[in-house]
Design a protein around this motif. Structure first.
Motif, PDB file in Angstrom:
ATOM      1  N   TRP A  87      29.504  28.693  30.134  1.00  0.00           N
ATOM      2  CA  TRP A  87      28.456  28.527  29.127  1.00  0.00           C
ATOM      3  C   TRP A  87      28.755  29.381  27.909  1.00  0.00           C
ATOM      4  O   TRP A  87      28.672  28.913  26.770  1.00  0.00           O
ATOM      5  N   VAL A  88      29.106  30.644  28.166  1.00  0.00           N
ATOM      6  CA  VAL A  88      29.376  31.562  27.052  1.00  0.00           C
ATOM      7  C   VAL A  88      30.497  31.018  26.180  1.00  0.00           C
ATOM      8  O   VAL A  88      30.429  31.050  24.944  1.00  0.00           O
ATOM      9  N   ALA A  89      31.537  30.463  26.824  1.00  0.00           N
ATOM     10  CA  ALA A  89      32.685  29.965  26.063  1.00  0.00           C
ATOM     11  C   ALA A  89      32.316  28.727  25.251  1.00  0.00           C
ATOM     12  O   ALA A  89      32.737  28.591  24.098  1.00  0.00           O
ATOM     13  N   GLY A 135      28.594  30.773  34.330  1.00  0.00           N
ATOM     14  CA  GLY A 135      28.017  31.539  33.226  1.00  0.00           C
ATOM     15  C   GLY A 135      29.029  31.729  32.110  1.00  0.00           C
ATOM     16  O   GLY A 135      28.727  31.543  30.932  1.00  0.00           O
ATOM     17  N   VAL A 136      30.258  32.106  32.489  1.00  0.00           N
ATOM     18  CA  VAL A 136      31.304  32.305  31.474  1.00  0.00           C
ATOM     19  C   VAL A 136      31.617  30.972  30.787  1.00  0.00           C
ATOM     20  O   VAL A 136      31.856  30.930  29.579  1.00  0.00           O
ATOM     21  N   GLU A 141      29.342  27.910  24.112  1.00  0.00           N
ATOM     22  CA  GLU A 141      28.530  28.391  22.988  1.00  0.00           C
ATOM     23  C   GLU A 141      29.414  29.083  21.954  1.00  0.00           C
ATOM     24  O   GLU A 141      29.245  28.892  20.750  1.00  0.00           O
ATOM     25  N   GLY A 142      30.412  29.850  22.438  1.00  0.00           N
ATOM     26  CA  GLY A 142      31.344  30.510  21.532  1.00  0.00           C
ATOM     27  C   GLY A 142      32.102  29.502  20.675  1.00  0.00           C
ATOM     28  O   GLY A 142      32.364  29.750  19.493  1.00  0.00           O
TER      29      GLY A 142
END
Lengths: 486, 234
Positions: free
Chosen positions: A125-127, A122-123, A129-130
């Protein structure tokens, strides 16, 4: 572990506030600190094996990408300081934009490093996208209609792609809930990998398609590659260097990690190589299509971004092929491609300043005007096209050998593609480097240090891969495929 | 897949998800921009309601927090930001009719059928409920995608993007009882930053092409003619 992230977080706060004079230097200093942290991390991994803690996990595979990311980040920041000052002096961007540039540069590095080191899907993915969010404003930095269009396209396409990847992540989590007891560990890669055989194959199969399309958009695989040439050609050149050299690698890294999970899950089913087959297909199509598109480019930065797609396709193919030899070749290719491509983009940045345009037809006689830039471009392109003394040749040779062993027919396609790409690059390069310089073309002040260091390293890797690096790549190969090459 | 085999709670969650899917259709066909923003807000509220229901049913206490987060972000903050942007861009009365509404709605129906087809192999799990909910949320995601393709107006495209995110939240909450908190916070943060950046871009686009009709962003192509035209213009 914190030594890696602390300078970055500090850097962002610092650069957002600073006045412009020293900002370039601060950017450089922070990047140097990051590289120091990365090297220290690499030392730890070399000494103790896998380092874990606080949701992060660094093993032989990602630590080499961490060092590469930090290194290219540093050399690009060396290049970007005078380059961006030049652009600012020309009046193409305002002082506020320059501040955004420095802030976002560090934010981008931060997201890249988080994506590489995190253990949580999940992290990850967040990174990733970031990273899109950090770079999208940089693509539109020049505020021309073309730049805004490129940035919008980049934003929308990558946003959609990455949303599909999140759906794949949710499905993975769904599959893991029937296997992993504690809910919070359900997205932790190392836990999932340990239980990969128990993950439900049907769910994982659907999940992988979404994940591949999602992260594949960021890798620049062919049906989803539309954003890449635009974003590379319209953004500032240091951005093109880091996008090409780093972002694509990180997205491919995500794909490989997920492939490892899916392979584990599908091992017992009728289609154990589904993930590898998909990667090979997408990789080969990207490789050939991008090679053909190289021929019709008129913008120098667009041309080299198609060359990036081509090489990412080649790497995707390599990892799809699997097996120790192909994986080793793929890892080496990631390394040499990043180094060479960022060196080329730095040189291209100087070349466009000399000629005052990005149009290939109007860039002429670089060697006459400024030999350093002309020769660097010539050598850089020779390296990326896979000429023998350079590292790209070594990795492509390894890859071809691996292909001959398992799928002899594909090696014909690969060789053909390499020749097409080679011809595409050189037919444009020749008049740009030689040819007669237009009247009144002046040399610019150029810092060729990053280019020299990068090309020197690529040459060194082509002549002899140092023992520690070979051992390093070998242990990464062992992590991915389960068997040693050396 | 018989409804009677499910518990009352599952039926309720499924009904909310179906309503969210219905709102996706409304969003797709709604020509008035401001009304579309309201529809989007209601969809966000439905996703928050699903989260709350799952939280009440299970013992996952962090879901209360995530229900609150979804409600605040998806039903209040983002619609409010979009509303403000629409006002500042002078788009309160903006309407945009789809070129071929019937065709687009048919395409959306096909996407729903496709979503159900994708989840058919998951029979082995023996979970009719999960299968339905994943199909419904996948359909919301895909219809959001369809909306981004067929709408030419930048704000409407952003609505499509955000409703895709709604579908993702729906899947995460109802099929898996919520993602780990770190991930949920990270995703929410990303969505928020994306919204702020979209706002910045609306102004940049309007500045550069004097309209928000994204179809007119067509300078970057691979065709030679367009490049020639571009060079002549510059």
């Amino acid at each position: 572990m914190l030594t890696l992230l602390a300078p970055l977080i500090g850097g962002i706060a610092l650069i957002m506030m600073r006045n412009l004079g020293p900002a370039g230097w601060v950017n450089l200093g922070v990047s140097a600190l990051t590289l120091g942290g990365a090297l220290w991390l690499a030392f730890l991994v070399a000494a103790h094996g896998t380092v874990e803690g606080a949701g992060f996990r660094v093993d032989a595979f990602n630590v080499y990408l961490v060092v590469l990311t930090a290194f290219v980040g540093l050399t690009t920041s060396i290049f970007s300081r005078p380059y961006m000052r030049h652009v600012c002096a020309q009046g193409r961007i305002s002082a506020a934009s320059l501040r955004i540039y420095h802030g976002m540069y560090q934010a981008f590095m931060l997201t890249m490093l988080v994506a590489l080191t995190t253990d949580n899907l999940g992290v990850l993915w967040v990174a990733v996208e970031g990273a899109t969010l950090a770079t999208v404003l940089l693509v539109s930095l020049y505020r021309t209609p073309e730049a805004v269009e490129a940035a919008w396209k980049y934003f929308i396409l990558c946003g959609v792609g990455i949303a599909l990847a999140l759906f794949g992540t949710v499905l993975t989590y769904f599959a893991s809930q029937h296997v992993v007891q504690e809910a919070d560990a359900g997205l932790t890669w190392s836990v999932l990998y340990a239980h990969a055989h128990a993950l439900d194959p049907t769910v994982m199969r659907i999940a992988f398609v979404f994940l591949l399309v999602g992260y594949g958009t960021k890798v620049g695989l062919v049906p989803m590659h539309q954003w890449l040439p635009d974003a590379h050609s319209e953004g500032p050149t240091p951005m093109s260097a880091v996008l090409s050299g780093l972002l694509l690698n990180v997205a491919l890294y995500a794909v490989i990690r997920l492939k490892m999970l899916v392979d584990g899950s599908l091992a017992e089913t009728a289609t154990p190589h589904l993930a590898g087959g998909l990667l090979m297909g997408f990789g080969l199509v990207s490789f050939v299509v991008a090679g053909l598109f190289l021929h019709r480019q008129r913008d120098i930065k667009r041309m080299f971004s198609y060359s990036s797609i081509e090489h990412m396709g080649l790497m995707t193919f390599a990892f799809g092929l699997g097996g120790p030899l192909a994986t080793f070749g793929g890892l080496l290719h990631m390394l040499v491609h990043s180094l060479t491509k960022s060196a080329i983009f730095v040189t291209v940045g100087h070349a466009t300043h000399i000629a005052g345009t990005q149009s290939i037809e109007r860039i002429r006689g670089l060697i006459r005007t400024q030999p350093a830039v002309g020769w660097s471009l010539l050598i850089g392109v020779a390296a990326i096209a896979g000429f023998p003394p350079f590292g790209v040749f070594t990795s492509e040779f390894l890859l071809l050998t691996a292909t001959m062993e398992s799928y002899p027919w594909f090696s014909v396609v690969l060789l053909g593609g390499l020749v097409i790409a080679f011809a595409g690059l050189f037919r444009h390069l020749h008049p740009m480097v030689y040819g007669t310089a237009p009247e009144g073309q002046q040399p610019v002040q150029a810092n060729m240090l990053p280019v020299l260091v990068h090309l020197g390293l690529v040459l060194w890797l082509g002549l002899a891969i140092p023992g520690f690096l070979a051992a390093w790549l070998d242990s990464a190969t062992q992590l991915i495929t389960g068997s040693h090459l050396l | 897949m018989s409804l009677t085999l499910m518990t009352l709670l599952q039926q309720f969650v499924l009904m909310l998800a179906a309503l969210a899917l219905f709102l996706s259709f409304v969003l797709l066909a709604q020509p008035r921009l401001v009304a579309a923003i309201h529809v989007f807000a209601w969809q966000g509220a439905l996703v928050a309601a699903v989260t709350l229901t799952v939280a009440l049913a299970g013992d996952a206490s962090h879901l209360y927090f995530s229900a609150l987060l979804t409600l605040g972000l998806k039903a209040l903050l983002i619609p409010w930001m979009l509303h403000r942007l629409a006002r500042r861009l002078g788009l309160e009365r903006h309407t945009e009719t789809l070129a071929r509404p019937t065709l687009v709605i048919m395409a959306a129906v096909i996407l729903v059928i496709f979503s159900y087809w994708v989840v058919v192999p998951m029979v082995a799990q023996g979970l009719a409920f999960t299968r339905n909910i994943i199909a419904a949320s996948l359909a919301v995601v895909l219809i959001g995608l369809l909306m981004m393709v067929f709408r030419q107006q930048a704000v409407a495209q952003v609505l499509g993007f955000m409703s895709m995110e709604n579908g993702l939240f729906l899947a995460a909450v109802s099929a898996t009882a919520g993602m780990p908190l770190v991930v949920e916070l990270g995703v929410a943060f990303d969505v928020l930053v994306a919204m702020v950046l979209f706002g910045v871009f609306f102004f940049q686009i309007r500045e550069s092409i004097d309209s928000l009709d994204v179809d007119r962003l067509n300078r970057l192509t691979e065709t030679v003619e367009a490049e020639e035209g571009r060079r002549d213009a510059s």
